[in-house]
Design a protein around this motif. Sequence first.
Motif, PDB file in Angstrom:
ATOM      1  N   THR A   1      -0.196  -2.422  60.273  1.00 27.75           N
ATOM      2  CA  THR A   1      -0.064  -3.693  59.559  1.00 27.75           C
ATOM      3  C   THR A   1      -0.410  -3.523  58.080  1.00 27.75           C
ATOM      4  N   VAL A   2       0.263  -4.311  57.268  1.00 27.23           N
ATOM      5  CA  VAL A   2      -0.038  -4.388  55.839  1.00 27.23           C
ATOM      6  C   VAL A   2      -0.433  -5.835  55.570  1.00 27.23           C
ATOM      7  N   LEU A   3      -1.646  -6.008  55.105  1.00 28.21           N
ATOM      8  CA  LEU A   3      -2.196  -7.343  54.906  1.00 28.21           C
ATOM      9  C   LEU A   3      -1.934  -7.837  53.492  1.00 28.21           C
ATOM     10  N   GLY A   4      -1.449  -9.065  53.409  1.00 25.24           N
ATOM     11  CA  GLY A   4      -1.256  -9.704  52.117  1.00 25.24           C
ATOM     12  C   GLY A   4      -2.549 -10.355  51.651  1.00 25.24           C
ATOM     13  N   LYS A   5      -2.449 -11.161  50.625  1.00 18.14           N
ATOM     14  CA  LYS A   5      -3.625 -11.834  50.060  1.00 18.14           C
ATOM     15  C   LYS A   5      -4.107 -12.930  51.005  1.00 18.14           C
ATOM     16  N   VAL A   6      -5.409 -12.905  51.281  1.00 14.98           N
ATOM     17  CA  VAL A   6      -6.040 -13.916  52.139  1.00 14.98           C
ATOM     18  C   VAL A   6      -7.248 -14.454  51.388  1.00 14.98           C
ATOM     19  N   ASP A   7      -7.180 -15.706  50.981  1.00 14.12           N
ATOM     20  CA  ASP A   7      -8.265 -16.296  50.201  1.00 14.12           C
ATOM     21  C   ASP A   7      -9.555 -16.472  51.004  1.00 14.12           C
ATOM     22  N   ASN A   8      -9.428 -16.823  52.262  1.00 17.14           N
ATOM     23  CA  ASN A   8     -10.610 -17.104  53.092  1.00 17.14           C
ATOM     24  C   ASN A   8     -10.841 -16.003  54.133  1.00 17.14           C
ATOM     25  N   ILE A   9     -10.683 -14.769  53.730  1.00 15.09           N
ATOM     26  CA  ILE A   9     -10.804 -13.629  54.649  1.00 15.09           C
ATOM     27  C   ILE A   9     -12.160 -13.589  55.346  1.00 15.09           C
ATOM     28  N   GLU A  10     -13.225 -13.967  54.651  1.00 17.64           N
ATOM     29  CA  GLU A  10     -14.568 -13.927  55.235  1.00 17.64           C
ATOM     30  C   GLU A  10     -14.692 -14.868  56.430  1.00 17.64           C
ATOM     31  N   GLU A  11     -13.934 -15.951  56.426  1.00 17.63           N
ATOM     32  CA  GLU A  11     -13.946 -16.903  57.539  1.00 17.63           C
ATOM     33  C   GLU A  11     -13.103 -16.410  58.708  1.00 17.63           C
TER      34      GLU A  11
ATOM     35  N   ALA B   1      -9.842  -0.370  51.349  1.00 20.17           N
ATOM     36  CA  ALA B   1      -9.585  -1.468  50.405  1.00 20.17           C
ATOM     37  C   ALA B   1      -9.016  -2.713  51.092  1.00 20.17           C
ATOM     38  N   GLY B   2      -9.171  -2.817  52.409  1.00 17.65           N
ATOM     39  CA  GLY B   2      -8.745  -4.027  53.111  1.00 17.65           C
ATOM     40  C   GLY B   2      -7.263  -4.297  53.073  1.00 17.65           C
ATOM     41  N   THR B   3      -6.454  -3.246  53.064  1.00 14.18           N
ATOM     42  CA  THR B   3      -5.006  -3.424  52.950  1.00 14.18           C
ATOM     43  C   THR B   3      -4.293  -3.559  54.282  1.00 14.18           C
ATOM     44  N   GLY B   4      -5.036  -3.556  55.379  1.00 10.97           N
ATOM     45  CA  GLY B   4      -4.419  -3.705  56.690  1.00 10.97           C
ATOM     46  C   GLY B   4      -5.175  -2.920  57.735  1.00 10.97           C
ATOM     47  N   ALA B   5      -4.494  -2.705  58.858  1.00  5.82           N
ATOM     48  CA  ALA B   5      -5.111  -1.992  59.969  1.00  5.82           C
ATOM     49  C   ALA B   5      -4.057  -1.266  60.778  1.00  5.82           C
TER      50      ALA B   5
ATOM     51  N   GLN C   1      -1.280 -13.155  68.461  1.00  2.30           N
ATOM     52  CA  GLN C   1      -2.512 -13.883  68.778  1.00  2.30           C
ATOM     53  C   GLN C   1      -3.589 -13.702  67.706  1.00  2.30           C
ATOM     54  N   LEU C   2      -3.417 -12.732  66.839  1.00  2.00           N
ATOM     55  CA  LEU C   2      -4.438 -12.450  65.830  1.00  2.00           C
ATOM     56  C   LEU C   2      -4.474 -13.542  64.765  1.00  2.00           C
ATOM     57  N   PRO C   3      -5.652 -14.007  64.405  1.00  2.00           N
ATOM     58  CA  PRO C   3      -5.756 -15.034  63.371  1.00  2.00           C
ATOM     59  C   PRO C   3      -5.134 -14.620  62.028  1.00  2.00           C
ATOM     60  N   LEU C   4      -5.124 -13.327  61.724  1.00  2.00           N
ATOM     61  CA  LEU C   4      -4.560 -12.870  60.452  1.00  2.00           C
ATOM     62  C   LEU C   4      -3.065 -12.557  60.506  1.00  2.00           C
ATOM     63  N   HIS C   5      -2.432 -12.670  61.666  1.00  2.00           N
ATOM     64  CA  HIS C   5      -1.050 -12.205  61.781  1.00  2.00           C
ATOM     65  C   HIS C   5      -0.082 -12.895  60.813  1.00  2.00           C
ATOM     66  N   THR C   6      -0.362 -14.125  60.442  1.00  2.00           N
ATOM     67  CA  THR C   6       0.541 -14.812  59.510  1.00  2.00           C
ATOM     68  C   THR C   6       0.412 -14.269  58.083  1.00  2.00           C
ATOM     69  N   TYR C   7      -0.632 -13.483  57.837  1.00  2.00           N
ATOM     70  CA  TYR C   7      -0.843 -12.886  56.514  1.00  2.00           C
ATOM     71  C   TYR C   7      -0.302 -11.456  56.425  1.00  2.00           C
ATOM     72  N   PHE C   8       0.225 -10.929  57.521  1.00  2.00           N
ATOM     73  CA  PHE C   8       0.761  -9.570  57.488  1.00  2.00           C
ATOM     74  C   PHE C   8       2.073  -9.569  56.716  1.00  2.00           C
ATOM     75  N   GLU C   9       2.126  -8.793  55.651  1.00  2.00           N
ATOM     76  CA  GLU C   9       3.354  -8.658  54.878  1.00  2.00           C
ATOM     77  C   GLU C   9       4.329  -7.729  55.588  1.00  2.00           C
ATOM     78  N   GLN C  10       3.775  -6.832  56.373  1.00  2.00           N
ATOM     79  CA  GLN C  10       4.606  -5.887  57.112  1.00  2.00           C
ATOM     80  C   GLN C  10       3.883  -5.527  58.403  1.00  2.00           C
TER      81      GLN C  10
END
Length: 85
Positions: A8-18, A44-48, A66-75
């Motif tokens: 996964t490649v993670l895009g910008k997430v403003d509330n990542i800590e939550e 550098a928190g660019t994905g997993a 099902q992952l809470p961050l899946h909508t933020y995955f750019e790829q």
Amino acid sequence: MNTILVNTVLGKVDNIEEILPKEFAVVEGWQKEGVIAHLFLKEAGTGAVLIFNETDEQKARELIAQLPLHTYFEQTEYIVLDKKF
């Protein structure tokens, strides 16, 4: 069944800590169920990179959704692996 590697490649997430504690809770549940073998976080928190135990690509896609961050995955790349040894 095969092992599925999900990159996964993670895009910008403003509330990542939550969101991160919720994300890790989902993955820890999968680990307890034996669904996932490994979770590697990129620098550098660019994905997993997630490695799922004996499953198919469709099931891996359903799990990733099902992952809470899946909508933020750019790829999201799904790689089917056939382990030889």
